[in-house]
Design a protein around this motif. Structure first.
Motif, PDB file in Angstrom:
ATOM      1  N   SER A  89       1.068  -1.184   0.146  1.00 44.14           N
ATOM      2  CA  SER A  89       0.110   0.127   0.110  1.00 44.14           C
ATOM      3  C   SER A  89       0.905   1.281   0.185  1.00 44.14           C
ATOM      4  O   SER A  89       1.947   1.228   0.257  1.00 44.14           O
ATOM      5  N   ILE A  90       0.279   2.270  -0.294  1.00 41.07           N
ATOM      6  CA  ILE A  90       0.841   3.896  -0.232  1.00 41.07           C
ATOM      7  C   ILE A  90      -0.163   4.784   0.240  1.00 41.07           C
ATOM      8  O   ILE A  90      -1.323   4.662  -0.504  1.00 41.07           O
ATOM      9  N   ASN A  91       0.172   5.552   1.221  1.00 44.21           N
ATOM     10  CA  ASN A  91      -0.843   6.326   1.590  1.00 44.21           C
ATOM     11  C   ASN A  91      -0.868   7.532   0.633  1.00 44.21           C
ATOM     12  O   ASN A  91      -0.470   7.733  -0.557  1.00 44.21           O
ATOM     13  N   TRP A  92      -1.810   8.518   0.926  1.00 43.19           N
ATOM     14  CA  TRP A  92      -2.023   9.653   0.021  1.00 43.19           C
ATOM     15  C   TRP A  92      -0.905  10.317  -0.478  1.00 43.19           C
ATOM     16  O   TRP A  92      -1.019  10.909  -1.674  1.00 43.19           O
ATOM     17  N   SER A  93      -0.033  10.724   0.504  1.00 43.02           N
ATOM     18  CA  SER A  93       0.767  11.457   0.057  1.00 43.02           C
ATOM     19  C   SER A  93       2.131  10.641  -0.724  1.00 43.02           C
ATOM     20  O   SER A  93       3.038  11.495  -1.248  1.00 43.02           O
ATOM     21  N   GLY A  94       1.873   9.617  -0.592  1.00 43.95           N
ATOM     22  CA  GLY A  94       3.143   8.611  -1.049  1.00 43.95           C
ATOM     23  C   GLY A  94       4.357   8.822  -0.223  1.00 43.95           C
ATOM     24  O   GLY A  94       5.289   7.969  -0.179  1.00 43.95           O
TER      25      GLY A  94
ATOM     26  N   THR B  17      -3.480 -13.316  -9.920  1.00 50.69           N
ATOM     27  CA  THR B  17      -4.459 -12.189 -10.243  1.00 50.69           C
ATOM     28  C   THR B  17      -4.039 -10.922  -9.354  1.00 50.69           C
ATOM     29  O   THR B  17      -4.413 -11.334  -7.964  1.00 50.69           O
ATOM     30  N   TYR B  18      -3.809  -9.622  -9.878  1.00 49.81           N
ATOM     31  CA  TYR B  18      -3.297  -8.646  -9.181  1.00 49.81           C
ATOM     32  C   TYR B  18      -4.341  -7.602  -9.245  1.00 49.81           C
ATOM     33  O   TYR B  18      -4.913  -7.258 -10.258  1.00 49.81           O
ATOM     34  N   TYR B  19      -4.833  -7.211  -8.214  1.00 47.10           N
ATOM     35  CA  TYR B  19      -5.902  -6.299  -7.956  1.00 47.10           C
ATOM     36  C   TYR B  19      -5.600  -5.012  -7.326  1.00 47.10           C
ATOM     37  O   TYR B  19      -4.757  -4.835  -6.327  1.00 47.10           O
ATOM     38  N   CYS B  20      -5.939  -4.030  -8.040  1.00 50.77           N
ATOM     39  CA  CYS B  20      -5.600  -2.526  -7.399  1.00 50.77           C
ATOM     40  C   CYS B  20      -6.795  -2.109  -6.538  1.00 50.77           C
ATOM     41  O   CYS B  20      -8.086  -2.572  -6.839  1.00 50.77           O
ATOM     42  N   VAL B  21      -6.508  -1.469  -5.419  1.00 50.30           N
ATOM     43  CA  VAL B  21      -7.632  -1.206  -4.452  1.00 50.30           C
ATOM     44  C   VAL B  21      -7.361   0.317  -4.128  1.00 50.30           C
ATOM     45  O   VAL B  21      -6.086   1.006  -4.254  1.00 50.30           O
ATOM     46  N   ALA B  22      -8.578   1.148  -3.936  1.00 54.52           N
ATOM     47  CA  ALA B  22      -8.442   2.378  -3.141  1.00 54.52           C
ATOM     48  C   ALA B  22      -9.100   2.862  -1.949  1.00 54.52           C
ATOM     49  O   ALA B  22     -10.168   1.920  -1.517  1.00 54.52           O
ATOM     50  N   ASP B  23      -8.870   3.376  -1.203  1.00 53.41           N
ATOM     51  CA  ASP B  23      -9.096   3.905   0.223  1.00 53.41           C
ATOM     52  C   ASP B  23      -9.484   5.552   0.124  1.00 53.41           C
ATOM     53  O   ASP B  23      -8.383   6.125   0.039  1.00 53.41           O
ATOM     54  N   ILE B  24     -10.538   5.980   0.135  1.00 54.71           N
ATOM     55  CA  ILE B  24     -10.835   7.191  -0.011  1.00 54.71           C
ATOM     56  C   ILE B  24     -10.176   8.194   1.205  1.00 54.71           C
ATOM     57  O   ILE B  24     -10.174   9.110   1.188  1.00 54.71           O
ATOM     58  N   GLY B  25     -10.299   7.514   2.255  1.00 54.91           N
ATOM     59  CA  GLY B  25      -9.732   8.014   3.600  1.00 54.91           C
ATOM     60  C   GLY B  25      -8.271   8.349   3.559  1.00 54.91           C
ATOM     61  O   GLY B  25      -7.859   9.193   4.271  1.00 54.91           O
ATOM     62  N   GLY B  26      -7.624   7.710   2.602  1.00 52.81           N
ATOM     63  CA  GLY B  26      -6.144   8.217   2.382  1.00 52.81           C
ATOM     64  C   GLY B  26      -5.089   7.534   3.219  1.00 52.81           C
ATOM     65  O   GLY B  26      -3.706   7.715   3.000  1.00 52.81           O
ATOM     66  N   SER B  27      -5.513   6.595   4.166  1.00 49.07           N
ATOM     67  CA  SER B  27      -4.494   5.986   4.900  1.00 49.07           C
ATOM     68  C   SER B  27      -4.373   4.498   5.301  1.00 49.07           C
ATOM     69  O   SER B  27      -3.755   3.771   6.130  1.00 49.07           O
TER      70      SER B  27
END
Length: 123
Positions: free
Chosen positions: A50-55, A93-103
């Motif tokens: 994972s990588i947080n919102w700022s990188g 199979t590799y899946y991309c995921v997103a968290d709108i909370g940022g962390s």
């Protein structure tokens, strides 16, 4: 609603490299945490990185440390997974995921999932 579209998967020999990309919709991509999961046949889905919102913060599962690198380009609404020194056990199979909370990191906190891209590593 956030849409995630993965690309870059394929067939590679052991020791080779691939770079996965995940393009995200949404005007606030720069505020999302992003990550990758994988699922091999007959196995449970596994958190990879994972990588947080700022990188500024990344987290890798032990099995990929030193081989995989996650990065993000907020201007392009894209996250990348550079995979080097690939092993047959990386086949999944590799899946991309997103968290709108940022962390988000790890399990249980991801809001959106992509459809997945297949990575096959031959021995």
């Amino acid at each position: 609603q956030v849409q995630l579209v993965e690309s870059g998967g394929g067939l590679v020999q052991a020791g080779g490299s691939l770079r996965l990309s995940c393009a995200a919709s949404g005007r606030t991509f720069s505020s999302y945490a992003m990550g990758w999961f994988r699922q091999a046949p007959g196995k449970e889905r596994e958190f990879v990185v994972s990588i947080n919102w700022s990188g500024g913060s990344t987290y890798y599962v032990d099995s990929v440390k030193g081989r995989f690198t996650i990065s993000r380009d907020n201007a392009r609404n894209t996250v990348y997974l550079q995979m080097n020194s690939l092993k047959p056990e990386d086949t999944a199979t590799y899946y991309c995921v997103a968290d709108i909370g940022g962390s988000c990191s790890g399990y249980g906190c991801w809001d959106y999932w992509g459809q997945g891209t297949q990575v096959t590593v031959s021995s």
